[in-house]
Scaffold this motif. Structure first.
Motif, PDB file in Angstrom:
ATOM      1  N   SER A  50      -9.435  67.465  41.979  1.00 34.13           N
ATOM      2  CA  SER A  50     -11.062  67.540  42.054  1.00 34.13           C
ATOM      3  C   SER A  50     -11.535  67.831  40.790  1.00 34.13           C
ATOM      4  CB  SER A  50     -11.462  69.045  42.970  1.00 34.13           C
ATOM      5  OG  SER A  50     -10.910  68.780  44.051  1.00 34.13           O
ATOM      6  N   ARG A  53     -10.849  64.166  38.928  1.00 31.98           N
ATOM      7  CA  ARG A  53     -11.584  62.860  39.699  1.00 31.98           C
ATOM      8  C   ARG A  53     -13.087  63.232  39.979  1.00 31.98           C
ATOM      9  NH1 ARG A  53      -7.906  58.941  41.864  1.00 31.98           N
ATOM     10  NH2 ARG A  53      -9.589  58.463  43.467  1.00 31.98           N
ATOM     11  N   TYR A  55     -14.751  65.482  41.669  1.00 35.68           N
ATOM     12  CA  TYR A  55     -15.246  65.922  42.834  1.00 35.68           C
ATOM     13  C   TYR A  55     -16.132  67.343  42.657  1.00 35.68           C
ATOM     14  CZ  TYR A  55     -11.821  62.566  44.589  1.00 35.68           C
ATOM     15  OH  TYR A  55     -11.151  61.436  44.610  1.00 35.68           O
ATOM     16  N   LYS A  56     -17.158  67.315  43.135  1.00 39.19           N
ATOM     17  CA  LYS A  56     -18.357  68.353  43.155  1.00 39.19           C
ATOM     18  C   LYS A  56     -18.488  69.216  44.284  1.00 39.19           C
ATOM     19  CE  LYS A  56     -20.798  66.017  39.630  1.00 39.19           C
ATOM     20  NZ  LYS A  56     -20.656  64.393  39.838  1.00 39.19           N
ATOM     21  N   ARG A  58     -16.985  70.418  48.377  1.00 39.00           N
ATOM     22  CA  ARG A  58     -15.988  70.288  49.423  1.00 39.00           C
ATOM     23  C   ARG A  58     -16.423  71.192  50.677  1.00 39.00           C
ATOM     24  NH1 ARG A  58     -10.880  73.452  46.764  1.00 39.00           N
ATOM     25  NH2 ARG A  58     -11.697  71.864  45.193  1.00 39.00           N
ATOM     26  N   ASP A  87     -18.667  55.596  49.861  1.00 35.77           N
ATOM     27  CA  ASP A  87     -17.982  56.668  49.157  1.00 35.77           C
ATOM     28  C   ASP A  87     -16.336  56.828  49.399  1.00 35.77           C
ATOM     29  OD1 ASP A  87     -20.603  57.254  47.800  1.00 35.77           O
ATOM     30  OD2 ASP A  87     -20.755  58.456  49.577  1.00 35.77           O
ATOM     31  N   ILE A  90     -11.767  61.646  50.703  1.00 34.45           N
ATOM     32  CA  ILE A  90     -10.745  62.478  50.237  1.00 34.45           C
ATOM     33  C   ILE A  90     -10.749  63.446  51.316  1.00 34.45           C
ATOM     34  CG2 ILE A  90     -10.067  63.788  48.506  1.00 34.45           C
ATOM     35  CD1 ILE A  90     -13.275  62.151  48.041  1.00 34.45           C
ATOM     36  N   VAL A 122      -6.770  60.046  49.164  1.00 34.25           N
ATOM     37  CA  VAL A 122      -7.963  59.461  48.557  1.00 34.25           C
ATOM     38  C   VAL A 122      -7.961  57.909  49.077  1.00 34.25           C
ATOM     39  CG1 VAL A 122      -9.554  59.110  46.838  1.00 34.25           C
ATOM     40  CG2 VAL A 122      -8.023  61.001  46.703  1.00 34.25           C
ATOM     41  N   LEU A 144     -13.385  66.554  50.355  1.00 36.51           N
ATOM     42  CA  LEU A 144     -13.966  66.691  48.977  1.00 36.51           C
ATOM     43  C   LEU A 144     -14.842  65.680  48.842  1.00 36.51           C
ATOM     44  CD1 LEU A 144     -10.400  67.262  47.192  1.00 36.51           C
ATOM     45  CD2 LEU A 144     -12.134  68.902  47.658  1.00 36.51           C
ATOM     46  N   PHE A 145     -15.914  65.774  48.118  1.00 32.41           N
ATOM     47  CA  PHE A 145     -17.024  64.702  47.962  1.00 32.41           C
ATOM     48  C   PHE A 145     -17.375  64.777  46.328  1.00 32.41           C
ATOM     49  CE2 PHE A 145     -17.171  66.634  52.046  1.00 32.41           C
ATOM     50  CZ  PHE A 145     -17.591  65.577  53.014  1.00 32.41           C
ATOM     51  N   LYS A 146     -17.510  63.560  46.020  1.00 39.19           N
ATOM     52  CA  LYS A 146     -18.238  63.479  44.531  1.00 39.19           C
ATOM     53  C   LYS A 146     -19.356  63.839  44.388  1.00 39.19           C
ATOM     54  CE  LYS A 146     -15.501  59.835  42.680  1.00 39.19           C
ATOM     55  NZ  LYS A 146     -14.863  59.966  41.392  1.00 39.19           N
TER      56      LYS A 146
END
Length: 175
Positions: A50, A53, A55-56, A58, A87, A90, A122, A144-146
């Motif tokens: 996370s 990459r 990822y901010k 979840r 997007d 993940i 991913v 997980l999300f950016k």
């Protein structure tokens, strides 16, 4: 290690069955279509991915007969419809198991990836894919999300001309 192989495309069989054609797919082949796989036995390793990459956010999701009742099969049919996202998608499997099918460019064959606890996958933005449970009918996963959590699916062929689809195709042609 993720089990990956070409899907047999036998639509007469329940989509939750393995559908293993007997043709294995390597991690290198998955990478060539833009998918990123890592086995993460601990949440600390997921946290590191996370961080690496960016990822901010979840959340956690459980998909099962117990959690969805009679809505399970309609929900699985929705997830199994071929689609893409703008997007990355993940998923980290905590419990249970499921299948992600991804399109192999340029021959357009389905690659089936069986994910079990500890597997992190991913999928890049613009990649056509679909998801289903195995016949165990249970998975608990961390998503997980950016940025802010969102999940907007765009079906095929409607998304064929999206800019994100063209960007994805250009990225795998260069690989």
């Amino acid at each position: 290690m993720v089990e990956a192989y070409y899907h047999d495309n036998d639509d007469s069989v329940d989509f939750r069955e393995p559908h293993n054609s007997g043709e294995k797919v390597s991690l290198e082949q998955l990478e060539r279509v833009g998918a990123f796989y890592k086995h993460c036995p601990t949440l600390a390793e997921v946290d590191q991915v996370s961080l690496d990459r960016a990822y901010k956010n979840r959340d956690s999701v459980s998909i099962s007969s117990e959690s969805l009742g009679d809505a399970l099969m309609p929900k699985l049919k929705t997830f199994y419809a071929e689609h893409l996202h703008e997007d990355e998608e993940i998923r980290y499997i905590v419990e249970g198991e499921g299948y992600f099918d991804v399109r192999n460019e340029p021959n357009d064959r389905w690659i089936r990836c069986k994910l079990v606890p500890g597997d992190l996958l991913v999928l890049p933005a613009g990649m056509y894919h679909r998801f289903t449970l195995t016949t165990q009918n249970y998975v608990k996963a961390i998503r997980l999300f950016k940025d802010e959590p969102k999940w907007v699916a765009h079906g095929r062929p409607d998304a064929d001309n999206f800019a994100i689809r063209r960007e994805y195709l250009a990225s795998v042609q260069l690989a």
